[in-house]
Design a protein around this motif. Structure first.
Motif, mmCIF file in Angstrom:
data_model
loop_
_atom_site.group_PDB
_atom_site.id
_atom_site.type_symbol
_atom_site.label_atom_id
_atom_site.label_comp_id
_atom_site.label_asym_id
_atom_site.label_seq_id
_atom_site.Cartn_x
_atom_site.Cartn_y
_atom_site.Cartn_z
ATOM 1 N N VAL A 19 21.576 8.458 -44.821
ATOM 2 C CA VAL A 19 20.363 7.689 -44.506
ATOM 3 C C VAL A 19 20.693 6.590 -43.491
ATOM 4 O O VAL A 19 20.004 6.435 -42.473
ATOM 5 N N ALA A 33 13.667 9.386 -38.470
ATOM 6 C CA ALA A 33 13.247 10.198 -39.619
ATOM 7 C C ALA A 33 13.826 11.611 -39.537
ATOM 8 O O ALA A 33 14.269 12.166 -40.543
ATOM 9 N N THR A 36 17.600 11.527 -40.263
ATOM 10 C CA THR A 36 17.819 11.288 -41.686
ATOM 11 C C THR A 36 17.539 12.563 -42.494
ATOM 12 O O THR A 36 18.283 12.883 -43.421
ATOM 13 N N THR A 40 20.713 14.201 -44.532
ATOM 14 C CA THR A 40 20.618 14.243 -46.003
ATOM 15 C C THR A 40 20.737 15.659 -46.547
ATOM 16 O O THR A 40 21.097 15.842 -47.707
ATOM 17 N N ALA A 90 13.514 12.249 -47.590
ATOM 18 C CA ALA A 90 13.648 12.105 -46.134
ATOM 19 C C ALA A 90 12.669 13.024 -45.405
ATOM 20 O O ALA A 90 12.070 12.642 -44.398
ATOM 21 N N ASN A 93 9.217 11.620 -45.646
ATOM 22 C CA ASN A 93 9.111 10.514 -44.693
ATOM 23 C C ASN A 93 8.931 11.039 -43.272
ATOM 24 O O ASN A 93 8.104 10.520 -42.504
#
Ligand code: HEM
Length: 193
Positions: A19, A33, A36, A40, A90, A93
């Motif tokens: 992150v 975004a 990430t 992840t 993630a 998001n």
């Protein structure tokens, strides 16, 4: 069936680093975004490789290390469920960002199996589900493996991600090779994997 802390420590530390790295390397909100979401999922690769090969490695090369892996598949699996829960956050998001492209829903099936396996990873469910517990986990592990294989194989066709695809795909295929070798050894020996 005591849980081991190491896979969880890895999952927490690696996901936090993923992150932070994604937020640091991205040039704008959408790219932060996206990175990430990528990182992840990427930190799950070592866990997927270990989970997929644990008992096969122990069958082919019995020893302290492979015995530890085989004995602690549950902790490794739950550690993976943790890293992929961070991937899910993630991804949500990323989807919420203005300008983010529509996402295929195909990944939902993967999460259904990840959480069915995670929530049934206890002695009570094993006893209750009986044969279906083994069928669920046997199918689930193959489905998660397939998502990773297809995900990284598709990167080979994208110039930006090709080096990553060409690095991870051989590792995944080697893991598949280990499973096939253990399966053949089992057939020759006439026992269980
Ligand atoms: C609805 C569910 C899901 C959505 C919407 C989703 C979305 C995403 C997005 C946006 C990325 C970055 C793609 C890019 O680089 O352009 C990504 C990467 C990835 N996802 Fe998911 N994902 C989902 C479920 C899953 C599942 C279930 C798995 C595996 C079991 C998975 C494994 C991966 C992998 C391996 C990557 C590549 C990571 C890397 O760049 O190294 N995803 N996903």
């Amino acid at each position: 069936m005591r849980l081991r802390i190491e896979p969880f420590l890895y999952a927490i530390a690696a996901s936090a680093a993923a992150v932070l790295l994604g937020q640091w390397l991205g040039q704008d909100a959408l790219q932060r975004a996206l990175y990430t979401a990528r990182f992840t999922a990427r930190v799950g690769v070592p866990l997927v490789l270990l989970i997929y090969t644990a008992s096969s490695l122990h069958r082919l090369w019995p020893g302290t290390g492979t015995a530890w892996l085989s004995r602690n598949r549950r902790s490794l699996g739950l550690g993976f469920a943790l890293t992929h829960t961070v991937h899910l956050a993630a991804v949500l998001n990323y989807i919420a960002q203005p300008g983010s492209p529509p996402q295929p829903a195909a990944g939902i099936l993967g999460y259904v199996f990840i959480y069915l396996m995670a929530f049934s990873s206890n002695p009570g469910s094993m006893k209750q589900l009986g044969q279906w517990w083994h069928r669920l986990h046997a199918a689930g592990v193959q489905i998660v493996f397939l998502y990773f294989l297809v995900g990284y194989a598709s990167m080979v066709f994208e110039p930006e991600l090709r080096p990553l695809g060409l690095t991870v795909v051989p590792l995944l295929l080697a893991a598949l090779g280990v499973r096939i070798a253990a399966w053949r050894a089992r057939r020759v020996a006439g026992g269980a994997v």
